[in-house]
Design an enzyme around this catalytic site. Structure first.
Site, mmCIF file in Angstrom:
data_model
loop_
_atom_site.group_PDB
_atom_site.id
_atom_site.type_symbol
_atom_site.label_atom_id
_atom_site.label_comp_id
_atom_site.label_asym_id
_atom_site.label_seq_id
_atom_site.Cartn_x
_atom_site.Cartn_y
_atom_site.Cartn_z
ATOM 1 N N ASP A 23 0.835 -1.199 0.000
ATOM 2 C CA ASP A 23 0.000 0.000 0.000
ATOM 3 C C ASP A 23 0.872 1.252 0.000
ATOM 4 O O ASP A 23 0.671 2.166 -0.802
ATOM 5 C CB ASP A 23 -0.935 -0.007 1.212
ATOM 6 C CG ASP A 23 -1.742 1.267 1.342
ATOM 7 O OD1 ASP A 23 -2.467 1.624 0.393
ATOM 8 O OD2 ASP A 23 -1.633 1.923 2.401
ATOM 9 N N ALA A 24 1.859 1.276 0.869
ATOM 10 C CA ALA A 24 2.764 2.428 0.952
ATOM 11 C C ALA A 24 3.601 2.567 -0.316
ATOM 12 O O ALA A 24 3.783 3.675 -0.835
ATOM 13 C CB ALA A 24 3.677 2.296 2.174
#
Length: 137
Positions: A23-24
């Site tokens: 996600d990051a």
């Protein structure tokens, strides 16, 4: 813990941990991509980035690219999709949320494995899908 220590066997990591990292990583790449395209107004950046990082967008990316994944990548995707997070999707249905988690797990996995070329290839394809130009010459 250094990346080198984590990457010794990303297969053993919980798929939700891979998704957390993915996600990051994906968000960072989206933001870089948008700024490189010349978007510089914070409000526009935020709104545009949301079109790329929403669960619905990520699910669409995953389903579009699924036939192109290697067996290894498909296995990571299955693990990510089937992982029970304990939290619920805020603005997405559960199917899109699970597919988005699977996409993020794949991104995290590729990052930890040091597969930069494959990661860049998938990012390029993901951006093209969101921008509606995937498969167009």
């Amino acid at each position: 813990m250094q990346k080198e220590e984590l990457s010794k066997d990303p297969h053993l990591l919980n798929p939700l941990v891979l998704a957390f990292l993915g996600d990051a990583t994906y968000s960072h790449c989206v933001r870089y991509h948008l700024i490189a395209k010349g978007l510089v107004k914070p409000n526009v950046l935020h709104k545009t980035a949301n079109q790329y990082v929403s669960a619905k967008a990520q699910a669409n990316i995953l389903l579009t690219l699924m036939p192109l994944f290697t067996e290894e990548e498909a296995a990571v995707v299955r693990r990510g999709r089937n992982a029970k997070s304990g939290s619920s999707a805020k603005n997405a249905d559960i199917i899109d949320y699970r597919h988005a988690t699977a996409f993020e797990a794949l991104i995290g996995y590729l990052y930890l494995c040091g597969k930069e070329e494959r990661l860049a290839e998938i990012m390029e394809q993901a951006f093209a899908i969101v921008e509606g130009v995937y498969g167009h010459e």
